[in-house]
Design a protein around this motif. Structure first.
Motif, PDB file in Angstrom:
ATOM      1  N   PRO A 315      31.356  14.360  58.412  1.00 53.22           N
ATOM      2  CA  PRO A 315      32.337  14.687  57.363  1.00 53.22           C
ATOM      3  C   PRO A 315      32.969  16.033  57.634  1.00 53.22           C
ATOM      4  CG  PRO A 315      30.130  15.186  56.591  1.00 53.22           C
ATOM      5  CD  PRO A 315      29.968  14.574  57.960  1.00 53.22           C
ATOM      6  N   ASP A 316      33.982  16.346  56.859  1.00 54.71           N
ATOM      7  CA  ASP A 316      34.606  17.665  56.940  1.00 54.71           C
ATOM      8  C   ASP A 316      35.090  18.041  55.547  1.00 54.71           C
ATOM      9  OD1 ASP A 316      35.466  19.995  58.271  1.00 54.71           O
ATOM     10  OD2 ASP A 316      37.512  19.252  58.237  1.00 54.71           O
ATOM     11  N   ALA A 317      34.300  18.826  54.860  1.00 54.06           N
ATOM     12  CA  ALA A 317      34.598  19.185  53.468  1.00 54.06           C
ATOM     13  C   ALA A 317      35.589  20.337  53.407  1.00 54.06           C
ATOM     14  CB  ALA A 317      33.309  19.560  52.744  1.00 54.06           C
ATOM     15  N   THR A 318      36.636  20.144  52.620  1.00 49.67           N
ATOM     16  CA  THR A 318      37.564  21.221  52.284  1.00 49.67           C
ATOM     17  C   THR A 318      37.783  21.194  50.781  1.00 49.67           C
ATOM     18  OG1 THR A 318      39.494  19.800  52.665  1.00 49.67           O
ATOM     19  CG2 THR A 318      38.726  21.143  54.515  1.00 49.67           C
ATOM     20  N   ILE A 319      38.302  22.290  50.245  1.00 46.80           N
ATOM     21  CA  ILE A 319      38.485  22.390  48.800  1.00 46.80           C
ATOM     22  C   ILE A 319      39.787  23.120  48.509  1.00 46.80           C
ATOM     23  CG2 ILE A 319      37.169  24.540  48.596  1.00 46.80           C
ATOM     24  CD1 ILE A 319      36.047  23.410  45.924  1.00 46.80           C
ATOM     25  N   VAL A 320      40.490  22.678  47.476  1.00 51.35           N
ATOM     26  CA  VAL A 320      41.700  23.364  47.026  1.00 51.35           C
ATOM     27  C   VAL A 320      41.594  23.596  45.526  1.00 51.35           C
ATOM     28  CG1 VAL A 320      43.150  22.369  48.822  1.00 51.35           C
ATOM     29  CG2 VAL A 320      42.985  21.229  46.606  1.00 51.35           C
ATOM     30  N   ILE A 321      42.259  24.629  45.049  1.00 53.73           N
ATOM     31  CA  ILE A 321      42.313  24.948  43.630  1.00 53.73           C
ATOM     32  C   ILE A 321      43.562  24.297  43.048  1.00 53.73           C
ATOM     33  CG2 ILE A 321      42.485  26.800  41.921  1.00 53.73           C
ATOM     34  CD1 ILE A 321      41.112  28.626  44.022  1.00 53.73           C
ATOM     35  N   ASP A 322      43.382  23.416  42.076  1.00 55.73           N
ATOM     36  CA  ASP A 322      44.513  22.732  41.452  1.00 55.73           C
ATOM     37  C   ASP A 322      45.113  23.553  40.316  1.00 55.73           C
ATOM     38  OD1 ASP A 322      44.164  20.430  43.093  1.00 55.73           O
ATOM     39  OD2 ASP A 322      42.503  19.816  41.804  1.00 55.73           O
ATOM     40  N   ASN A 323      44.252  24.192  39.536  1.00 54.74           N
ATOM     41  CA  ASN A 323      44.764  24.931  38.380  1.00 54.74           C
ATOM     42  C   ASN A 323      43.685  25.878  37.873  1.00 54.74           C
ATOM     43  OD1 ASN A 323      46.742  25.520  36.390  1.00 54.74           O
ATOM     44  ND2 ASN A 323      45.598  24.301  34.913  1.00 54.74           N
ATOM     45  N   ILE A 324      44.116  27.021  37.372  1.00 55.64           N
ATOM     46  CA  ILE A 324      43.206  27.958  36.704  1.00 55.64           C
ATOM     47  C   ILE A 324      43.836  28.346  35.377  1.00 55.64           C
ATOM     48  CG2 ILE A 324      42.301  30.311  36.740  1.00 55.64           C
ATOM     49  CD1 ILE A 324      41.542  30.011  39.539  1.00 55.64           C
ATOM     50  N   VAL A 325      43.052  28.206  34.312  1.00 59.03           N
ATOM     51  CA  VAL A 325      43.524  28.541  32.973  1.00 59.03           C
ATOM     52  C   VAL A 325      42.807  29.797  32.508  1.00 59.03           C
ATOM     53  CG1 VAL A 325      43.697  27.796  30.576  1.00 59.03           C
ATOM     54  CG2 VAL A 325      44.047  26.150  32.425  1.00 59.03           C
ATOM     55  N   THR A 326      43.570  30.812  32.148  1.00 58.38           N
ATOM     56  CA  THR A 326      43.028  32.021  31.539  1.00 58.38           C
ATOM     57  C   THR A 326      43.599  32.128  30.129  1.00 58.38           C
ATOM     58  OG1 THR A 326      44.819  33.363  32.460  1.00 58.38           O
ATOM     59  CG2 THR A 326      42.797  33.200  33.749  1.00 58.38           C
ATOM     60  N   ASN A 327      42.761  32.499  29.201  1.00 55.87           N
ATOM     61  CA  ASN A 327      43.184  32.626  27.818  1.00 55.87           C
ATOM     62  C   ASN A 327      43.234  34.092  27.409  1.00 55.87           C
ATOM     63  OD1 ASN A 327      43.299  29.756  27.202  1.00 55.87           O
ATOM     64  ND2 ASN A 327      41.074  29.801  27.415  1.00 55.87           N
ATOM     65  N   VAL A 424      43.097  36.027  40.505  1.00 60.03           N
ATOM     66  CA  VAL A 424      43.045  35.706  39.081  1.00 60.03           C
ATOM     67  C   VAL A 424      43.373  36.970  38.293  1.00 60.03           C
ATOM     68  CG1 VAL A 424      41.609  34.881  37.183  1.00 60.03           C
ATOM     69  CG2 VAL A 424      41.334  33.908  39.464  1.00 60.03           C
ATOM     70  N   ASN A 425      44.232  36.818  37.293  1.00 60.45           N
ATOM     71  CA  ASN A 425      44.611  37.938  36.426  1.00 60.45           C
ATOM     72  C   ASN A 425      44.194  37.600  34.995  1.00 60.45           C
ATOM     73  OD1 ASN A 425      47.304  37.566  38.453  1.00 60.45           O
ATOM     74  ND2 ASN A 425      46.247  39.515  38.518  1.00 60.45           N
ATOM     75  N   LEU A 426      43.105  38.204  34.540  1.00 59.99           N
ATOM     76  CA  LEU A 426      42.672  37.996  33.159  1.00 59.99           C
ATOM     77  C   LEU A 426      43.625  38.708  32.209  1.00 59.99           C
ATOM     78  CD1 LEU A 426      38.803  38.503  33.444  1.00 59.99           C
ATOM     79  CD2 LEU A 426      40.066  36.345  33.443  1.00 59.99           C
ATOM     80  N   ILE A 427      43.791  38.125  31.039  1.00 62.10           N
ATOM     81  CA  ILE A 427      44.624  38.749  30.012  1.00 62.10           C
ATOM     82  C   ILE A 427      43.703  39.540  29.102  1.00 62.10           C
ATOM     83  CG2 ILE A 427      46.310  38.349  28.188  1.00 62.10           C
ATOM     84  CD1 ILE A 427      46.845  35.621  29.458  1.00 62.10           C
ATOM     85  N   PRO A 428      43.779  40.868  29.108  1.00 63.92           N
ATOM     86  CA  PRO A 428      42.816  41.671  28.338  1.00 63.92           C
ATOM     87  C   PRO A 428      42.992  41.470  26.838  1.00 63.92           C
ATOM     88  CG  PRO A 428      44.561  43.062  29.207  1.00 63.92           C
ATOM     89  CD  PRO A 428      44.754  41.700  29.822  1.00 63.92           C
ATOM     90  N   LEU A 429      41.947  41.822  26.097  1.00 63.54           N
ATOM     91  CA  LEU A 429      41.987  41.738  24.641  1.00 63.54           C
ATOM     92  C   LEU A 429      43.074  42.662  24.114  1.00 63.54           C
ATOM     93  CD1 LEU A 429      40.330  40.278  22.409  1.00 63.54           C
ATOM     94  CD2 LEU A 429      39.126  42.433  22.084  1.00 63.54           C
ATOM     95  N   PRO A 430      43.974  42.138  23.251  1.00 66.41           N
ATOM     96  CA  PRO A 430      45.085  42.967  22.780  1.00 66.41           C
ATOM     97  C   PRO A 430      44.608  44.136  21.922  1.00 66.41           C
ATOM     98  CG  PRO A 430      45.482  40.625  22.370  1.00 66.41           C
ATOM     99  CD  PRO A 430      44.046  40.761  22.767  1.00 66.41           C
ATOM    100  N   GLU A 431      45.501  45.076  21.713  1.00 68.26           N
ATOM    101  CA  GLU A 431      45.241  46.207  20.837  1.00 68.26           C
ATOM    102  C   GLU A 431      45.123  45.719  19.391  1.00 68.26           C
ATOM    103  OE1 GLU A 431      47.509  50.360  19.467  1.00 68.26           O
ATOM    104  OE2 GLU A 431      48.348  49.055  21.030  1.00 68.26           O
ATOM    105  N   THR A 432      44.289  46.405  18.609  1.00 69.03           N
ATOM    106  CA  THR A 432      44.112  46.064  17.196  1.00 69.03           C
ATOM    107  C   THR A 432      44.973  46.973  16.327  1.00 69.03           C
ATOM    108  OG1 THR A 432      41.847  45.315  17.584  1.00 69.03           O
ATOM    109  CG2 THR A 432      42.450  45.868  15.328  1.00 69.03           C
ATOM    110  N   PHE A 433      45.778  46.349  15.438  1.00 71.22           N
ATOM    111  CA  PHE A 433      46.656  47.092  14.534  1.00 71.22           C
ATOM    112  C   PHE A 433      46.035  47.145  13.142  1.00 71.22           C
ATOM    113  CE2 PHE A 433      49.313  45.163  17.807  1.00 71.22           C
ATOM    114  CZ  PHE A 433      50.015  46.264  18.282  1.00 71.22           C
ATOM    115  N   GLN A 434      46.104  48.318  12.518  1.00 69.55           N
ATOM    116  CA  GLN A 434      45.491  48.537  11.206  1.00 69.55           C
ATOM    117  C   GLN A 434      46.524  48.282  10.103  1.00 69.55           C
ATOM    118  OE1 GLN A 434      42.152  49.645  11.045  1.00 69.55           O
ATOM    119  NE2 GLN A 434      42.286  49.032   8.897  1.00 69.55           N
ATOM    120  N   LEU A 435      46.123  47.489   9.096  1.00 64.54           N
ATOM    121  CA  LEU A 435      46.953  47.223   7.927  1.00 64.54           C
ATOM    122  C   LEU A 435      46.341  47.899   6.705  1.00 64.54           C
ATOM    123  CD1 LEU A 435      47.621  43.398   8.461  1.00 64.54           C
ATOM    124  CD2 LEU A 435      49.103  45.318   9.123  1.00 64.54           C
TER     125      LEU A 435
END
Length: 613
Positions: A315-327, A424-435
């Motif tokens: 055999p000859d195993a190869t791998i590809v990345i189809d999609n990455i979801v970051t929230n 991969v670029n993670l989306i950091p936790l947004p700033e918190t606004f005070q009400l």
């Protein structure tokens, strides 16, 4: 289309002084029920080492292609070569062919200076598929300017030109073969009379019908100065065409011709020279010896390409990345990937390990679920939590057939093509606004009922798609335990912090505000009737009990006598607990009260209440 070049050796019968070379290395593999055949012809009218009077080439020559009817042509390549820097355009059966690549080498002769040689190739698969089995004629290969301007070629008898077509075909009756192409430029000569080349990326499971092929230019039948070719220490030959001391001598194994002047199109069976389990083939070339006059002479040999055909079921195993979801604000990434077994001659077993790395840190592991057949694939997905020690931007490396320590668990055709990577670029936790806080009256035990949506008056709601309320920032980050009914929310303490996830199409913002309960003025009724009818049976001061928990209630008769003292745990049901009539229901009448709330924001409250028995 896979580029599969034929084995090409350029043997130049010369005394030499200076050369240039490149190491032979793996160029391409072709795996499956494949084999190859080759045709071609010389453009030399005779062997230049014997007939030294000519210094020109023929205008054209022909060869016949005959592929078995049960075979399917999958690739065809045309090669042409000669003296000089190269003629990059030739004609095949009336069709103009332009070189897709050209290989050049230089030999510097002490007398004539630089002598150049070239080899070109082009993909002619479509032409061969269209024309099929027929006579192929090559023309317009012109090296006349080279021969005219550099007499060294003719004086040294290296004036040559020729061509060949290599055809790769598929046939279901063939074994599962591995075709390996190794390419470069390596030279032996009178100063370096021996050269050893190691061909790696070879996997031998069955040595039946194993073979190695060469295409050689400028081989001379009359020159055999210690010229040998050995495989794994064994000198190979193919008599009567190719003798052990004269392997490259103007012959064509495919047609059994010995008049392939200054060209060699040869194939050797090597099943007795390799062993099952071999992953490397050693090729050794030698040149040099004494001529009849006792003078040492040697050939200049320039090795360009070598081809092997071996039975190999792997055999000859190869791998590809189809999609990455970051929230947004989430360090968990979802990965979709596909494992392939395309370049293979055997199924890839189930449970082949897959490892996920950032730098050298192993983040997660999984395996394939099923056997992946030849040319098959399997989709997979995994969720990985990225540790906080890893930056928001990182390189993710995924390796199939990796046990997590970088070790392979499956023997494969290639062990160097198991990884893929992506930034991969993670989306950091947004700033918190005070009400500003929401305030409400204490309804008991420092709690109150709030409509949390009233806070949205402080937010530009047009910027968002949805608002979700949470009691903790952890719940917001984990997207769990959101407040179900924000319009009727009972606070738990004062102050209490509430968090809002304000979602938009890209990410979300975080808002934070406090719920504050306060002691509002109590409502004191003007009468009650303690007659045990279940209605208005006690002096019910609303907003007092469990709110002003330290209050003190004093009740006086109309004569100013203290008849009752109450607190948060003792309400007045019209029964006195002071004076001479303690424990008795007082008569109907008007009574006076003093309510000490014991709250710094309030003074004592006095007034009257009417009691009706």
């Amino acid at each position: 289309m896979r580029r599969l070049l034929a084995g090409l050796l350029i043997f130049i019968s010369l005394l030499q002084t200076e050369v240039w070379s490149q190491d032979i290395s793996i160029f391409q593999q072709y795996n499956g029920r494949y084999d190859y055949l080759a045709i071609g012809n010389t453009l030399n009218p005779a062997e230049n080492n014997i007939v030294q009077s000519f210094c020109e080439i023929l205008p054209s020559s022909q060869a016949t292609l005959n592929v078995d009817a049960s075979s399917t042509v999958v690739a065809a390549y045309l090669y042409w070569a000669g003296s000089g820097l190269g003629d990059l355009e030739v004609t095949l059966n009336g069709t103009s062919i332009v070189a897709e690549d050209t290989y050049n080498t230089i030999f510097t002769d002490a007398t004539f200076g630089d002598l150049n040689y070239f080899s070109c190739y082009a993909n002619i698969t479509n032409q061969v598929l269209a024309e099929g089995n027929t006579i192929y004629e090559l023309s317009d290969l012109d090296i006349s300017e080279t021969l005219a301007n550099n007499p060294g070629h003719c004086e040294r008898r290296t004036n040559f030109a020729g061509w060949s077509i290599y055809v790769i075909y598929e046939n279901n009756t063939l074994p599962l073969n591995q075709v390996n192409l190794f390419q470069g430029l390596e030279i032996i000569n009178r100063n370096v009379t021996e050269k050893t080349i190691f061909l790696n990326n070879v996997n031998v499971l069955d040595n039946d019908n194993a073979k190695i092929g060469f295409l050689a230019w400028e081989g001379d039948n009359a020159l055999n100065f210690g010229e040998s070719l050995s495989i794994n220490g064994n000198i190979i030959s193919n008599p009567p065409l190719n003798l052990a001391d004269n392997a490259f001598n103007g012959t064509n194994t495919f047609t059994n011709s010995n008049t392939f002047y200054n060209c060699d199109l040869d194939v050797y069976g090597i099943e007795n020279n390799i062993n099952i389990g071999d992953t490397q083939v050693e090729i050794k070339l030698t040149t040099g010896g004494l001529n009849n006059n006792g003078v040492f002479q040697a050939d200049l040999i320039i090795i360009n390409n070598i081809i092997t055909v071996l039975n190999s079921q792997l055999p000859d195993a190869t791998i590809v990345i189809d999609n990455i979801v970051t929230n947004c604000g989430d360090r968990i990434i979802d990965i979709d990937y596909t494992v392939f077994n395309t370049n293979s001659t055997d199924p890839l077993p189930a449970a082949t390990p897959i490892a996920f790395y950032v730098d050298d840190i192993l983040l997660a592991q999984t395996t394939t679920q099923n056997v992946i057949n030849i040319n098959g694939s399997e989709n997979g997905s995994i969720s990985i939590s990225i540790p906080s020690t890893i930056p928001d931007d990182f390189l993710l490396i995924i390796a199939v057939d990796d046990d997590g320590d970088g070790n392979s668990t499956v023997i494969e055709i290639l062990e160097s093509n198991n990884t893929t990577e992506i930034t991969v670029n993670l989306i950091p936790l947004p700033e918190t606004f005070q009400l500003n806080a929401l305030n409400n009256c204490d309804e008991g035990l420092n709690t109150a009922i709030f409509n949390l949506e009233l806070i949205l008056s402080q937010v530009n709601i047009n910027n968002y798609d949805d608002f979700i309320f949470y009691e903790t920032i952890e719940d917001l980050q984990n997207n769990s335990n959101n407040i179900i009914n924000p319009q009727n929310y009972q606070s738990q303490e004062t102050p209490q912090t509430i968090y809002i996830k304000a979602e938009n199409s890209i990410c979300f913002d975080i808002y934070e505000f406090q719920l504050l309960t306060e002691n509002c003025p109590p409502h004191i009724p003007q009468g009650f009737s303690p007659n045990n009818d279940g209605y208005n049976d006690f002096f019910n001061i609303q907003g007092l009990y469990s709110i002003f928990e330290n209050h003190k209630l004093l009740i006086y008769s109309r004569y100013g006598k203290l008849i009752f003292v109450g607190n948060n745990d003792l309400k007045w049901y019209g029964i006195s607990n002071r004076g001479i009539n303690q424990g008795k229901l007082v008569p109907t009448g008007t009574y006076f009260y003093v309510l000490n709330l014991n709250d710094k924001n309030y003074v004592s409250i006095t007034g009257w209440v009417y009691l009706q028995n």
